[in-house]
Design a protein around this motif. Structure first.
Motif, mmCIF file in Angstrom:
data_model
loop_
_atom_site.group_PDB
_atom_site.id
_atom_site.type_symbol
_atom_site.label_atom_id
_atom_site.label_comp_id
_atom_site.label_asym_id
_atom_site.label_seq_id
_atom_site.Cartn_x
_atom_site.Cartn_y
_atom_site.Cartn_z
ATOM 1 N N GLU A 19 0.821 -1.215 0.000
ATOM 2 C CA GLU A 19 0.000 0.000 0.000
ATOM 3 C C GLU A 19 0.853 1.263 0.000
ATOM 4 O O GLU A 19 0.439 2.285 -0.528
ATOM 5 N N GLU A 20 2.041 1.208 0.572
ATOM 6 C CA GLU A 20 2.891 2.406 0.609
ATOM 7 C C GLU A 20 3.374 2.805 -0.782
ATOM 8 O O GLU A 20 3.821 3.925 -0.974
ATOM 9 N N THR A 21 3.285 1.899 -1.742
ATOM 10 C CA THR A 21 3.668 2.212 -3.126
ATOM 11 C C THR A 21 2.449 2.115 -4.059
ATOM 12 O O THR A 21 2.583 1.825 -5.243
ATOM 13 N N LYS A 22 1.273 2.392 -3.504
ATOM 14 C CA LYS A 22 0.026 2.252 -4.262
ATOM 15 C C LYS A 22 -0.005 3.122 -5.530
ATOM 16 O O LYS A 22 -0.473 2.684 -6.570
ATOM 17 N N GLU A 23 0.495 4.339 -5.451
ATOM 18 C CA GLU A 23 0.497 5.212 -6.632
ATOM 19 C C GLU A 23 1.328 4.596 -7.767
ATOM 20 O O GLU A 23 0.943 4.661 -8.929
ATOM 21 N N TYR A 24 2.437 4.005 -7.415
ATOM 22 C CA TYR A 24 3.274 3.313 -8.396
ATOM 23 C C TYR A 24 2.508 2.131 -8.990
ATOM 24 O O TYR A 24 2.545 1.894 -10.197
ATOM 25 N N ALA A 25 1.798 1.396 -8.135
ATOM 26 C CA ALA A 25 0.989 0.264 -8.613
ATOM 27 C C ALA A 25 -0.063 0.737 -9.617
ATOM 28 O O ALA A 25 -0.263 0.103 -10.654
ATOM 29 N N ILE A 26 -0.701 1.839 -9.306
ATOM 30 C CA ILE A 26 -1.713 2.383 -10.216
ATOM 31 C C ILE A 26 -1.077 2.774 -11.550
ATOM 32 O O ILE A 26 -1.597 2.427 -12.616
ATOM 33 N N ASP A 27 0.048 3.468 -11.493
ATOM 34 C CA ASP A 27 0.729 3.908 -12.713
ATOM 35 C C ASP A 27 1.107 2.744 -13.623
ATOM 36 O O ASP A 27 1.068 2.869 -14.842
ATOM 37 N N TYR A 28 1.483 1.618 -13.031
ATOM 38 C CA TYR A 28 1.950 0.472 -13.816
ATOM 39 C C TYR A 28 0.925 -0.657 -13.888
ATOM 40 O O TYR A 28 1.248 -1.776 -14.319
ATOM 41 N N MET A 29 -0.329 -0.340 -13.490
ATOM 42 C CA MET A 29 -1.449 -1.267 -13.616
ATOM 43 C C MET A 29 -1.200 -2.590 -12.899
ATOM 44 O O MET A 29 -1.393 -3.671 -13.443
ATOM 45 N N HIS A 30 -0.780 -2.500 -11.648
ATOM 46 C CA HIS A 30 -0.593 -3.664 -10.788
ATOM 47 C C HIS A 30 -1.487 -3.516 -9.569
ATOM 48 O O HIS A 30 -1.992 -2.440 -9.273
ATOM 49 N N SER A 31 -1.650 -4.612 -8.865
ATOM 50 C CA SER A 31 -2.423 -4.613 -7.620
ATOM 51 C C SER A 31 -1.483 -4.592 -6.429
ATOM 52 O O SER A 31 -0.373 -5.115 -6.507
ATOM 53 N N THR A 32 -1.973 -4.045 -5.350
ATOM 54 C CA THR A 32 -1.255 -4.172 -4.089
ATOM 55 C C THR A 32 -1.745 -5.449 -3.410
ATOM 56 O O THR A 32 -2.806 -5.996 -3.762
ATOM 57 N N ALA A 33 -1.006 -5.911 -2.425
ATOM 58 C CA ALA A 33 -1.420 -7.091 -1.670
ATOM 59 C C ALA A 33 -2.760 -6.841 -0.990
ATOM 60 O O ALA A 33 -3.628 -7.721 -0.951
ATOM 61 N N LEU A 34 -2.946 -5.634 -0.485
ATOM 62 C CA LEU A 34 -4.194 -5.286 0.170
ATOM 63 C C LEU A 34 -5.368 -5.314 -0.805
ATOM 64 O O LEU A 34 -6.455 -5.809 -0.470
ATOM 65 N N GLU A 35 -5.172 -4.823 -2.015
ATOM 66 C CA GLU A 35 -6.237 -4.862 -3.023
ATOM 67 C C GLU A 35 -6.607 -6.300 -3.369
ATOM 68 O O GLU A 35 -7.795 -6.626 -3.518
ATOM 69 N N ALA A 36 -5.617 -7.165 -3.480
ATOM 70 C CA ALA A 36 -5.889 -8.581 -3.753
ATOM 71 C C ALA A 36 -6.709 -9.188 -2.618
ATOM 72 O O ALA A 36 -7.652 -9.964 -2.848
ATOM 73 N N ALA A 37 -6.372 -8.841 -1.387
ATOM 74 C CA ALA A 37 -7.105 -9.337 -0.228
ATOM 75 C C ALA A 37 -8.550 -8.833 -0.219
ATOM 76 O O ALA A 37 -9.469 -9.571 0.147
ATOM 77 N N GLU A 38 -8.744 -7.604 -0.626
ATOM 78 C CA GLU A 38 -10.104 -7.059 -0.695
ATOM 79 C C GLU A 38 -10.936 -7.812 -1.728
ATOM 80 O O GLU A 38 -12.118 -8.090 -1.501
ATOM 81 N N VAL A 39 -10.335 -8.171 -2.848
ATOM 82 C CA VAL A 39 -11.027 -8.984 -3.859
ATOM 83 C C VAL A 39 -11.406 -10.328 -3.253
ATOM 84 O O VAL A 39 -12.542 -10.795 -3.394
ATOM 85 N N ALA A 40 -10.447 -10.983 -2.593
ATOM 86 C CA ALA A 40 -10.699 -12.291 -1.995
ATOM 87 C C ALA A 40 -11.846 -12.222 -0.986
ATOM 88 O O ALA A 40 -12.718 -13.096 -0.971
ATOM 89 N N LYS A 41 -11.841 -11.207 -0.168
ATOM 90 C CA LYS A 41 -12.889 -11.056 0.848
ATOM 91 C C LYS A 41 -14.256 -10.828 0.212
ATOM 92 O O LYS A 41 -15.235 -11.484 0.568
ATOM 93 N N LYS A 42 -14.324 -9.917 -0.732
ATOM 94 C CA LYS A 42 -15.601 -9.601 -1.385
ATOM 95 C C LYS A 42 -16.114 -10.765 -2.228
ATOM 96 O O LYS A 42 -17.326 -10.944 -2.367
ATOM 97 N N ALA A 43 -15.208 -11.554 -2.783
ATOM 98 C CA ALA A 43 -15.599 -12.684 -3.623
ATOM 99 C C ALA A 43 -15.899 -13.940 -2.809
ATOM 100 O O ALA A 43 -16.311 -14.952 -3.363
#
Length: 93
Positions: A19-43
């Motif tokens: 999450e501390e590099t979230k802006e970089y993840a957005i710029d390069y179209m990657h997910s953060t570990a936290l975003e992946a976890a949110e998908v897993a939880k919601k799914a």
């Protein structure tokens, strides 16, 4: 991704950055570990395995950082490793 993963026993999802590099993840179209976890939880998946980690997290400490970040949202999270295997059991219906 949530709809495609709905009720899956196992979700293998890239968790390239923290999450501390979230802006970089957005710029390069990657997910953060936290975003992946949110998908897993919601799914409502059974287990999440993070893969495609950035080289900056390639050591054990870095992998644990991403795993722990994800576990704050989705407890049943692991980080993939070379030649890793996992067993997916049957669910009681």
């Amino acid at each position: 991704m949530i709809a495609a993963s709905k009720n899956a026993d196992l979700l293998i999802h890239e968790g390239t950055l923290s999450e501390e590099t979230k802006e970089y993840a957005i710029d390069y179209m990657h997910s953060t570990a936290l975003e992946a976890a949110e998908v897993a939880k919601k799914a409502l998946v059974g287990k999440l395995i993070l893969t495609h980690l950035s080289a900056r997290y390639s050591d054990l400490e870095g992998a644990r950082k991403l795993r722990d970040e994800a576990r704050r949202v989705f407890e049943n999270t692991e980080v993939a490793s070379d030649l890793m295997t996992t067993e997916v059991g049957y669910r009681d219906e």
